[in-house]
Design an enzyme around this catalytic site. Structure first.
Site, PDB file in Angstrom:
ATOM      1  N   ASN A 208      58.681  61.417  90.418  1.00 41.15           N
ATOM      2  CA  ASN A 208      58.706  62.451  90.848  1.00 41.15           C
ATOM      3  C   ASN A 208      59.700  63.190  91.565  1.00 41.15           C
ATOM      4  O   ASN A 208      60.695  62.553  91.449  1.00 41.15           O
ATOM      5  CB  ASN A 208      57.677  61.707  91.757  1.00 41.15           C
ATOM      6  CG  ASN A 208      58.230  61.570  93.058  1.00 41.15           C
ATOM      7  OD1 ASN A 208      59.195  60.593  93.122  1.00 41.15           O
ATOM      8  ND2 ASN A 208      58.075  63.092  94.289  1.00 41.15           N
ATOM      9  N   HIS A 210      61.518  64.519  93.889  1.00 42.82           N
ATOM     10  CA  HIS A 210      63.006  64.010  94.281  1.00 42.82           C
ATOM     11  C   HIS A 210      63.444  62.476  94.112  1.00 42.82           C
ATOM     12  O   HIS A 210      64.470  61.922  95.112  1.00 42.82           O
ATOM     13  CB  HIS A 210      63.067  63.715  95.929  1.00 42.82           C
ATOM     14  CG  HIS A 210      61.614  63.128  96.446  1.00 42.82           C
ATOM     15  ND1 HIS A 210      61.259  61.176  96.166  1.00 42.82           N
ATOM     16  CD2 HIS A 210      60.044  63.260  96.753  1.00 42.82           C
ATOM     17  CE1 HIS A 210      60.565  60.997  96.717  1.00 42.82           C
ATOM     18  NE2 HIS A 210      59.392  62.154  97.462  1.00 42.82           N
ATOM     19  N   LYS A 211      62.950  62.228  93.083  1.00 41.57           N
ATOM     20  CA  LYS A 211      63.695  60.994  91.898  1.00 41.57           C
ATOM     21  C   LYS A 211      64.839  61.394  91.622  1.00 41.57           C
ATOM     22  O   LYS A 211      65.712  62.554  90.833  1.00 41.57           O
ATOM     23  CB  LYS A 211      62.754  60.592  91.641  1.00 41.57           C
ATOM     24  CG  LYS A 211      61.324  59.920  91.978  1.00 41.57           C
ATOM     25  CD  LYS A 211      61.980  58.432  93.739  1.00 41.57           C
ATOM     26  CE  LYS A 211      60.418  57.816  93.927  1.00 41.57           C
ATOM     27  NZ  LYS A 211      59.945  58.653  94.422  1.00 41.57           N
ATOM     28  N   HIS A 212      66.199  60.469  91.275  1.00 44.51           N
ATOM     29  CA  HIS A 212      67.538  60.556  90.186  1.00 44.51           C
ATOM     30  C   HIS A 212      66.917  61.343  89.146  1.00 44.51           C
ATOM     31  O   HIS A 212      67.585  62.574  88.950  1.00 44.51           O
ATOM     32  CB  HIS A 212      67.518  58.467  89.715  1.00 44.51           C
ATOM     33  CG  HIS A 212      68.633  58.302  91.483  1.00 44.51           C
ATOM     34  ND1 HIS A 212      67.319  57.444  91.893  1.00 44.51           N
ATOM     35  CD2 HIS A 212      69.446  57.633  91.033  1.00 44.51           C
ATOM     36  CE1 HIS A 212      67.442  56.492  92.730  1.00 44.51           C
ATOM     37  NE2 HIS A 212      68.790  57.050  92.252  1.00 44.51           N
ATOM     38  N   ILE A 213      66.066  60.881  88.145  1.00 46.98           N
ATOM     39  CA  ILE A 213      65.558  62.136  87.213  1.00 46.98           C
ATOM     40  C   ILE A 213      64.357  62.176  87.341  1.00 46.98           C
ATOM     41  O   ILE A 213      62.936  61.289  87.500  1.00 46.98           O
ATOM     42  CB  ILE A 213      65.959  61.382  86.030  1.00 46.98           C
ATOM     43  CG1 ILE A 213      64.328  60.226  85.688  1.00 46.98           C
ATOM     44  CG2 ILE A 213      67.430  61.581  85.788  1.00 46.98           C
ATOM     45  CD1 ILE A 213      64.951  59.753  83.962  1.00 46.98           C
TER      46      ILE A 213
END
Length: 430
Positions: A208, A210-213
């Site tokens: 989702n 705001h995750k790293h990718i």
């Protein structure tokens, strides 16, 4: 980008802010993703799933390409994409042949979906405490919470590093349990010589925004077990319509959904996965700079990284010794925010204290499943069952959401300057 000011007075008390402009928002999406998405749109094939036994039961070309790429990257036999990590957790619990009333041990210091996925199948979440320095599930507390009804353990690789998966898997082996690892916040982290999330029976990652990718929304399930992989794919895509033609005889939890990730998202994911290692290394470098800048401040403990493991810093976690400081966490956060520092978290979730668990009301209004015959005992969710997690939430935990920002070295220097300024003025905050 801001520049440090020479005003030594706290902004909270009338001085000048240390940080007078917001940091750049984190955004790993670039021209490559735009081009990948454009090609899918132009192809006209935005999804190619069929909710029946058909070659397209497994999705379209980009879904399959992304899954094969994830299998290679994470070193697993099966990767299964889903439309959210919450969907992934629901599928993971269902794939384990969980019966109503079975108990699954889970930490309270996590996003609520970890436990809600257990309740989804009318199983019972049992909360075990966390380690005081890594914030991950404590194997000793897990062992103490095992009952005859326990069927699985759900570990959460919180903030960016792995739980002690080997210890949890050994407990599971001795008690004939399964282990799910919720590695939503730690893609790219390593547990010894393996990717975090790949040592358990089922693991996986969030995609989702705001995750790293990310692909906007989405998730990736991983497993080396062929049967579990089949069950995950069935729950993802209308299992009840497919088990007959597939010749599946184990019908437990074969209630299917539309948990399918589309072609556009998978095309973006293919490109994003190529960036994960670089982005994780960037977070680690920023964290090391923060460690150096903050390590001398009294009453502040910087992140602890498990031996032979790596941390990818979805959150930069700190602990305050408020007795040593003589100032409450709330007052310190107020002062730091007045200096212009955003993305601070005073405490984290204690899921067992949410209204659903305190009132034991989930399905309907009469307390199901706890009040039904499927629940074999009175499960305790009272405050005090997880003292480490509770104290961290109430008093001592301070997180900085690195996931929200694209930080440069000068930004880190400003963060350190804001902390230094507040710490120089602790007496004024008392």
């Amino acid at each position: 980008m801001s520049t440090p000011r020479n005003d030594n007075r706290l902004a909270l008390l009338g001085g000048t802010k240390t940080i007078d402009q917001p940091f750049k928002r984190y955004n790993p999406i670039g021209a490559e993703e735009v081009d990948a998405a454009k090609k899918v749109v132009e192809s006209g094939v935005l999804s190619q799933y069929i909710g029946g036994w058909d070659p397209d039961f497994y999705g379209g070309p980009k879904v399959k390409e992304f899954e094969r790429k994830c299998e290679t990257y994470f070193g697993v036999k099966h990767a299964i994409t889903v439309n959210s990590w919450t969907s992934g957790l629901i599928a993971a619990v269902g794939a384990l042949d969980i019966e109503p009333g079975d108990e699954i041990i889970v930490p309270p210091f996590t996003m609520c979906a970890s436990a809600t996925a257990i309740l989804h199948w009318n199983a019972i979440p049992v909360f075990a405490d966390i380690e005081p320095d890594t914030f991950c599930l404590d194997p000793h507390s897990v062992e103490a919470n095992i009952t005859p009804q326990t069927k699985a353990i759900m570990a959460v690789d919180i903030f960016g590093q792995s739980a002690d998966t080997e210890a949890l898997m050994e407990i599971a082996r001795r008690h004939n349990l399964k282990v799910i690892t919720d590695t939503a916040q730690a893609p790219g982290a390593r547990y010894k010589d393996r990717h975090a999330g790949t040592l358990s029976h089922i693991g996986g990652y969030s995609l989702n925004y705001h995750k790293h990718i990310h692909t906007g929304e989405g998730g990736i399930l991983v497993t080396d077990d062929d049967e579990l992989a089949d069950r995950l794919r069935l729950i993802r895509n209308h299992a009840e319509a497919v088990v007959g033609p597939m010749g599946k005889t184990n019908l437990a939890n074969m209630i299917g959904y539309n948990f399918r990730l589309g072609e556009i998202e998978c095309a973006i994911g293919i490109t994003q996965l190529d960036k994960l290692e670089r982005l994780a290394l960037g977070r680690q470098r920023i964290a090391e700079r923060l460690n150096r800048g903050l390590s001398g401040l009294k009453g502040l403990k910087t992140p602890v990284v498990r031996e032979d493991c790596t941390h990818v810093y979805y959150v930069y976690p700190m602990i305050l010794d408020t007795d040593d400081l003589g100032v409450s966490r709330a007052r310190i956060v107020e002062a730091l925010e007045a200096e212009g520092l955003t993305g601070l978290a005073a405490g984290y979730v204690n899921v067992h204290l949410l209204p659903m668990y305190q009132n034991k009301i989930a399905y309907g209004s009469r307390g199901f499943p706890w009040s039904s015959d499927v629940c074999k005992r009175e499960v305790d969710y009272s405050k005090g069952i997880c003292p480490v997690a509770e104290k961290l939430h109430d008093e001592t935990f301070l997180g900085f959401a690195m996931c929200l920002h694209d930080l440069e070295d000068a930004d880190v220097d400003l963060i350190v300057a804001a902390f230094d300024k507040v710490w120089r003025n602790l007496e004024a905050l008392k």
